[in-house]
Design a protein around this motif. Structure first.
Motif, PDB file in Angstrom:
ATOM      1  N   ARG A 177     105.369  64.397  30.578  1.00  0.00           N
ATOM      2  CA  ARG A 177     106.434  64.472  29.568  1.00  0.00           C
ATOM      3  C   ARG A 177     105.927  65.121  28.281  1.00  0.00           C
ATOM      4  NH1 ARG A 177     107.461  59.535  29.449  1.00  0.00           N
ATOM      5  NH2 ARG A 177     106.190  58.954  27.647  1.00  0.00           N
ATOM      6  N   ASN A 178     104.767  64.685  27.794  1.00  0.00           N
ATOM      7  CA  ASN A 178     104.253  65.213  26.533  1.00  0.00           C
ATOM      8  C   ASN A 178     103.917  66.693  26.624  1.00  0.00           C
ATOM      9  OD1 ASN A 178     104.528  62.702  25.430  1.00  0.00           O
ATOM     10  ND2 ASN A 178     102.345  62.245  25.301  1.00  0.00           N
ATOM     11  N   ARG A 179     103.254  67.084  27.700  1.00  0.00           N
ATOM     12  CA  ARG A 179     102.827  68.489  27.813  1.00  0.00           C
ATOM     13  C   ARG A 179     104.012  69.414  28.078  1.00  0.00           C
ATOM     14  NH1 ARG A 179      97.612  69.031  27.246  1.00  0.00           N
ATOM     15  NH2 ARG A 179      96.221  67.255  27.626  1.00  0.00           N
ATOM     16  N   THR A 199      94.443  40.592  47.770  1.00  0.00           N
ATOM     17  CA  THR A 199      93.771  41.207  46.624  1.00  0.00           C
ATOM     18  C   THR A 199      93.907  42.721  46.643  1.00  0.00           C
ATOM     19  OG1 THR A 199      92.154  39.411  46.721  1.00  0.00           O
ATOM     20  CG2 THR A 199      91.613  41.305  45.333  1.00  0.00           C
ATOM     21  N   ASP A 200      93.600  43.328  47.788  1.00  0.00           N
ATOM     22  CA  ASP A 200      93.632  44.792  47.870  1.00  0.00           C
ATOM     23  C   ASP A 200      95.039  45.335  47.660  1.00  0.00           C
ATOM     24  OD1 ASP A 200      90.932  44.832  48.305  1.00  0.00           O
ATOM     25  OD2 ASP A 200      91.076  45.026  50.483  1.00  0.00           O
ATOM     26  N   SER A 201      96.033  44.665  48.252  1.00  0.00           N
ATOM     27  CA  SER A 201      97.404  45.161  48.097  1.00  0.00           C
ATOM     28  C   SER A 201      97.856  45.053  46.648  1.00  0.00           C
ATOM     29  CB  SER A 201      98.360  44.391  49.015  1.00  0.00           C
ATOM     30  OG  SER A 201      98.385  43.018  48.698  1.00  0.00           O
ATOM     31  N   ARG A 202      97.435  43.989  45.959  1.00  0.00           N
ATOM     32  CA  ARG A 202      97.775  43.860  44.537  1.00  0.00           C
ATOM     33  C   ARG A 202      97.072  44.926  43.709  1.00  0.00           C
ATOM     34  NH1 ARG A 202      98.655  37.957  41.883  1.00  0.00           N
ATOM     35  NH2 ARG A 202     100.536  37.409  43.036  1.00  0.00           N
ATOM     36  N   GLN A 203      95.797  45.172  44.017  1.00  0.00           N
ATOM     37  CA  GLN A 203      95.066  46.209  43.292  1.00  0.00           C
ATOM     38  C   GLN A 203      95.709  47.571  43.512  1.00  0.00           C
ATOM     39  OE1 GLN A 203      91.028  45.796  44.693  1.00  0.00           O
ATOM     40  NE2 GLN A 203      90.454  44.457  42.990  1.00  0.00           N
ATOM     41  N   ASN A 204      96.100  47.845  44.756  1.00  0.00           N
ATOM     42  CA  ASN A 204      96.739  49.130  45.047  1.00  0.00           C
ATOM     43  C   ASN A 204      98.052  49.274  44.287  1.00  0.00           C
ATOM     44  OD1 ASN A 204      94.690  49.912  46.778  1.00  0.00           O
ATOM     45  ND2 ASN A 204      95.709  49.120  48.603  1.00  0.00           N
ATOM     46  N   ALA A 205      98.796  48.176  44.183  1.00  0.00           N
ATOM     47  CA  ALA A 205     100.061  48.221  43.446  1.00  0.00           C
ATOM     48  C   ALA A 205      99.812  48.490  41.964  1.00  0.00           C
ATOM     49  CB  ALA A 205     100.819  46.910  43.630  1.00  0.00           C
ATOM     50  N   ARG A 206      98.781  47.845  41.394  1.00  0.00           N
ATOM     51  CA  ARG A 206      98.459  48.078  39.980  1.00  0.00           C
ATOM     52  C   ARG A 206      97.993  49.510  39.753  1.00  0.00           C
ATOM     53  NH1 ARG A 206      96.180  42.734  40.078  1.00  0.00           N
ATOM     54  NH2 ARG A 206      94.090  43.596  40.358  1.00  0.00           N
ATOM     55  N   ARG A 207      97.174  50.015  40.686  1.00  0.00           N
ATOM     56  CA  ARG A 207      96.702  51.391  40.547  1.00  0.00           C
ATOM     57  C   ARG A 207      97.863  52.375  40.616  1.00  0.00           C
ATOM     58  NH1 ARG A 207      91.813  50.217  44.761  1.00  0.00           N
ATOM     59  NH2 ARG A 207      90.267  49.446  43.259  1.00  0.00           N
ATOM     60  N   ALA A 208      98.786  52.129  41.538  1.00  0.00           N
ATOM     61  CA  ALA A 208      99.948  53.014  41.652  1.00  0.00           C
ATOM     62  C   ALA A 208     100.769  52.990  40.369  1.00  0.00           C
ATOM     63  CB  ALA A 208     100.806  52.591  42.845  1.00  0.00           C
ATOM     64  N   GLU A 209     100.880  51.812  39.760  1.00  0.00           N
ATOM     65  CA  GLU A 209     101.636  51.698  38.513  1.00  0.00           C
ATOM     66  C   GLU A 209     100.940  52.458  37.385  1.00  0.00           C
ATOM     67  OE1 GLU A 209     103.574  48.241  35.616  1.00  0.00           O
ATOM     68  OE2 GLU A 209     102.254  47.691  37.280  1.00  0.00           O
ATOM     69  N   VAL A 210      99.606  52.327  37.317  1.00  0.00           N
ATOM     70  CA  VAL A 210      98.846  53.048  36.292  1.00  0.00           C
ATOM     71  C   VAL A 210      99.002  54.552  36.472  1.00  0.00           C
ATOM     72  CG1 VAL A 210      96.519  53.613  35.496  1.00  0.00           C
ATOM     73  CG2 VAL A 210      97.158  51.231  35.854  1.00  0.00           C
ATOM     74  N   LEU A 211      98.818  55.027  37.704  1.00  0.00           N
ATOM     75  CA  LEU A 211      98.953  56.458  37.974  1.00  0.00           C
ATOM     76  C   LEU A 211     100.338  56.953  37.580  1.00  0.00           C
ATOM     77  CD1 LEU A 211      97.158  56.779  41.429  1.00  0.00           C
ATOM     78  CD2 LEU A 211      96.467  57.888  39.307  1.00  0.00           C
ATOM     79  N   SER A 212     101.357  56.182  37.925  1.00  0.00           N
ATOM     80  CA  SER A 212     102.722  56.583  37.603  1.00  0.00           C
ATOM     81  C   SER A 212     102.918  56.698  36.097  1.00  0.00           C
ATOM     82  CB  SER A 212     103.708  55.567  38.193  1.00  0.00           C
ATOM     83  OG  SER A 212     105.034  55.875  37.826  1.00  0.00           O
ATOM     84  N   ARG A 213     102.435  55.702  35.358  1.00  0.00           N
ATOM     85  CA  ARG A 213     102.621  55.708  33.905  1.00  0.00           C
ATOM     86  C   ARG A 213     101.844  56.841  33.240  1.00  0.00           C
ATOM     87  NH1 ARG A 213     102.268  49.226  32.541  1.00  0.00           N
ATOM     88  NH2 ARG A 213     104.409  48.714  33.100  1.00  0.00           N
ATOM     89  N   VAL A 214     100.580  57.022  33.655  1.00  0.00           N
ATOM     90  CA  VAL A 214      99.765  58.071  33.043  1.00  0.00           C
ATOM     91  C   VAL A 214     100.346  59.444  33.355  1.00  0.00           C
ATOM     92  CG1 VAL A 214      97.498  59.175  33.030  1.00  0.00           C
ATOM     93  CG2 VAL A 214      97.663  56.693  33.039  1.00  0.00           C
ATOM     94  N   LEU A 215     100.742  59.655  34.607  1.00  0.00           N
ATOM     95  CA  LEU A 215     101.305  60.947  34.976  1.00  0.00           C
ATOM     96  C   LEU A 215     102.610  61.212  34.229  1.00  0.00           C
ATOM     97  CD1 LEU A 215     100.605  60.942  38.824  1.00  0.00           C
ATOM     98  CD2 LEU A 215      99.554  62.438  37.120  1.00  0.00           C
ATOM     99  N   ARG A 216     103.489  60.209  34.171  1.00  0.00           N
ATOM    100  CA  ARG A 216     104.756  60.396  33.455  1.00  0.00           C
ATOM    101  C   ARG A 216     104.503  60.700  31.984  1.00  0.00           C
ATOM    102  NH1 ARG A 216     106.538  55.518  35.828  1.00  0.00           N
ATOM    103  NH2 ARG A 216     106.639  54.605  33.741  1.00  0.00           N
ATOM    104  N   HIS A 217     103.584  59.943  31.386  1.00  0.00           N
ATOM    105  CA  HIS A 217     103.275  60.107  29.964  1.00  0.00           C
ATOM    106  C   HIS A 217     102.743  61.509  29.676  1.00  0.00           C
ATOM    107  CE1 HIS A 217     101.790  58.973  25.959  1.00  0.00           C
ATOM    108  NE2 HIS A 217     100.645  59.541  26.292  1.00  0.00           N
ATOM    109  N   ASN A 218     101.761  61.950  30.466  1.00  0.00           N
ATOM    110  CA  ASN A 218     101.147  63.250  30.224  1.00  0.00           C
ATOM    111  C   ASN A 218     102.075  64.405  30.574  1.00  0.00           C
ATOM    112  OD1 ASN A 218      97.977  63.172  29.526  1.00  0.00           O
ATOM    113  ND2 ASN A 218      98.519  61.366  30.712  1.00  0.00           N
TER     114      ASN A 218
END
Length: 325
Positions: free
Chosen positions: A106-108, A85-104
Motif C-alpha cells: 500500500r505505501n509503495r 503448536t505448529d499450526s498456531r505458529q503457521n497461522a501467526r506467521r501467515a498473519e504477519v506476512l499478510s500485514r507486512v505485505l499489505r502495509h508495504n
C-alpha cells in the motif's frame, strides 16, 4: 472400585508428549499424571480445551468422550491430545506476512502513484526522469519483498539438518551475497572501492549440521542490515563472530554474533521482534528480520539484540548442530 480417573491405556504419542512411560502411568490417577495447567473437570465435561505444557511453548488441544455401557452408564473416558503448536505458529506467521505485505504494498504503490500523477502537472524531461527513477525504486522494493516472502517459505519448509559443512564457509557464502560487503582480515582495510564495508570473520574451525538453506539466508540478512546501517564511511565495520559454550559432555550451545558500528537498530524494530508478532499499528520495515527470526526458530535457536553500542544481533543455536573437524 476402579476410579473413572485411573489410567487404563497410554499410547506411544502420549509417552512422547508427556515424557512418561506407560508402565509409570497405568493405574495412576489422571490428575496426578497431567500437568497442573489442565482443568480435568472442564476436560471431561466435553468439547475442546487448549492448554500449554509447563516450561514449554507447546500448546495442546484436548478433547474427551465418554465410554458407556448398554444402559448409558459411564465406564470411563477417552482423552485425545493434539499438539497444535505448529499450526498456531503457521497461522501467526501467515498473519504477519499478510500485514507486512499489505502495509508495504500500500505505501509503495501510494508513493509511485503520487509521483506518476506529477507527470500531468510537469511533463518535462527532467521531471519525467526523476519520476521514473523513483517509481522504479518503489517497484524494485516490491520485487525484493516478494522474493523475501518466497525465501521465507523455502526456509520454513527446509529440513533442520543437512550434511556437515564448515561454519566459516557458510558465513563466507552468505557475505558474498551481500552488496558492498567485503571480507577482510582483522588487521586490514578493504582493498575494494570506497563503498565497500569491511566484514571481519572470527570463527573456530568447526562444522555445523544446520541446513545451509536456512543458515545462509539468516546470516546474509543480518550482514546486509549491518552493512546498510553500520555507520558512515570511513568508520563502518561489521564483524561476524562464532563462539561456543561447552560442558563436560560436549558443546552445549553456540552463538553467531553479527555486530556493526552504526547507530543501532531502532527500539521500535526490536519491540516488534521481541513480541514475535506484528500488531495492526506496529510494523517492521520489511520481511528480512522476520526471515532471521523464523529461520533461527526453525533451527531450534533464539535471536537477541544489543543496541548499547551499535547493534549486535546474537543467534543462539543448540550444540547438537555443531561438530569439530
Amino acid at each position: 472400585m476402579r476410579s473413572l480417573f485411573n489410567t487404563a491405556d497410554w499410547n506411544a504419542a502420549a509417552t512422547d508428549l508427556f515424557e512418561r512411560e506407560f508402565s509409570t502411568v497405568v493405574g495412576e490417577d489422571l490428575p496426578s499424571i497431567l500437568p497442573d495447567t489442565f482443568d480435568i473437570k472442564e476436560l471431561l465435561a466435553g468439547g475442546q480445551t487448549t492448554c500449554r505444557l509447563p516450561g514449554s511453548d507447546r500448546v495442546l488441544e484436548a478433547s474427551s468422550s465418554r465410554i458407556t455401557d448398554s444402559d448409558d452408564r459411564t465406564l470411563g473416558y477417552t482423552l485425545i491430545f493434539r499438539d497444535i503448536t505448529d499450526s498456531r505458529q503457521n497461522a501467526r506467521r501467515a498473519e504477519v506476512l499478510s500485514r507486512v505485505l499489505r502495509h508495504n504494498i500500500r505505501n509503495r504503490v501510494d508513493v509511485a502513484t503520487a509521483y506518476l500523477r506529477q507527470l500531468s502537472d510537469d511533463p518535462g524531461p527532467d521531471t519525467a526522469d526523476k519520476i521514473a527513477t523513483t517509481v522504479d525504486g518503489e517497484l524494485s522494493a516490491l520485487r525484493d519483498l516478494g522474493g523475501t516472502a518466497r525465501e521465507i517459505e523455502s526456509v520454513l519448509q527446509a529440513n533442520k539438518r543437512a550434511g556437515d559443512r564448515s561454519v566459516e564457509d557458510l558465513i563466507r557464502h552468505a557475505i558474498e551475497e551481500v552488496q558492498h560487503a567485503q571480507v577482510v582480515d582483522d588487521r586490514h582495510e578493504c582493498a575494494g572501492d570506497v563503498s565497500s564495508v569491511p566484514v571481519v570473520i572470527d570463527t573456530p574451525p568447526v562444522e555445523t549440521r544446520a541446513n545451509g538453506e536456512i543458515l545462509i539466508p539468516v546470516i546474509r540478512e543480518l550482514v546486509s542490515d549491518a552493512v546498510e546501517h553500520g555507520g558512515s564511511a570511513p568508520e563502518p565495520r561489521v564483524s561476524v563472530r562464532v563462539k561456543e559454550s561447552s560442558d563436560t559432555e560436549g558443546v552445549d550451545q553456540w552463538w553467531i554474533d553479527v555486530a556493526d558500528s552504526g547507530a543501532g537498530i531502532s527500539d521500535h524494530e526490536v519491540e516488534v521482534f521481541e513480541d514475535a508478532e506484528e500488531q495492526p499499528l506496529q510494523h517492521g520495515k520489511g520481511l528480512g528480520l522476520w526471515l532471521v527470526w523464523w529461520g533461527v526458530d526453525r533451527l531450534g535457536g533464539e535471536v537477541s539484540f544489543d543496541t548499547d553500542s551499535g547493534t549486535t544481533v546474537t543467534v543462539e543455536l543448540p550444540g547438537s548442530l555443531l561438530s569439530y573437524d
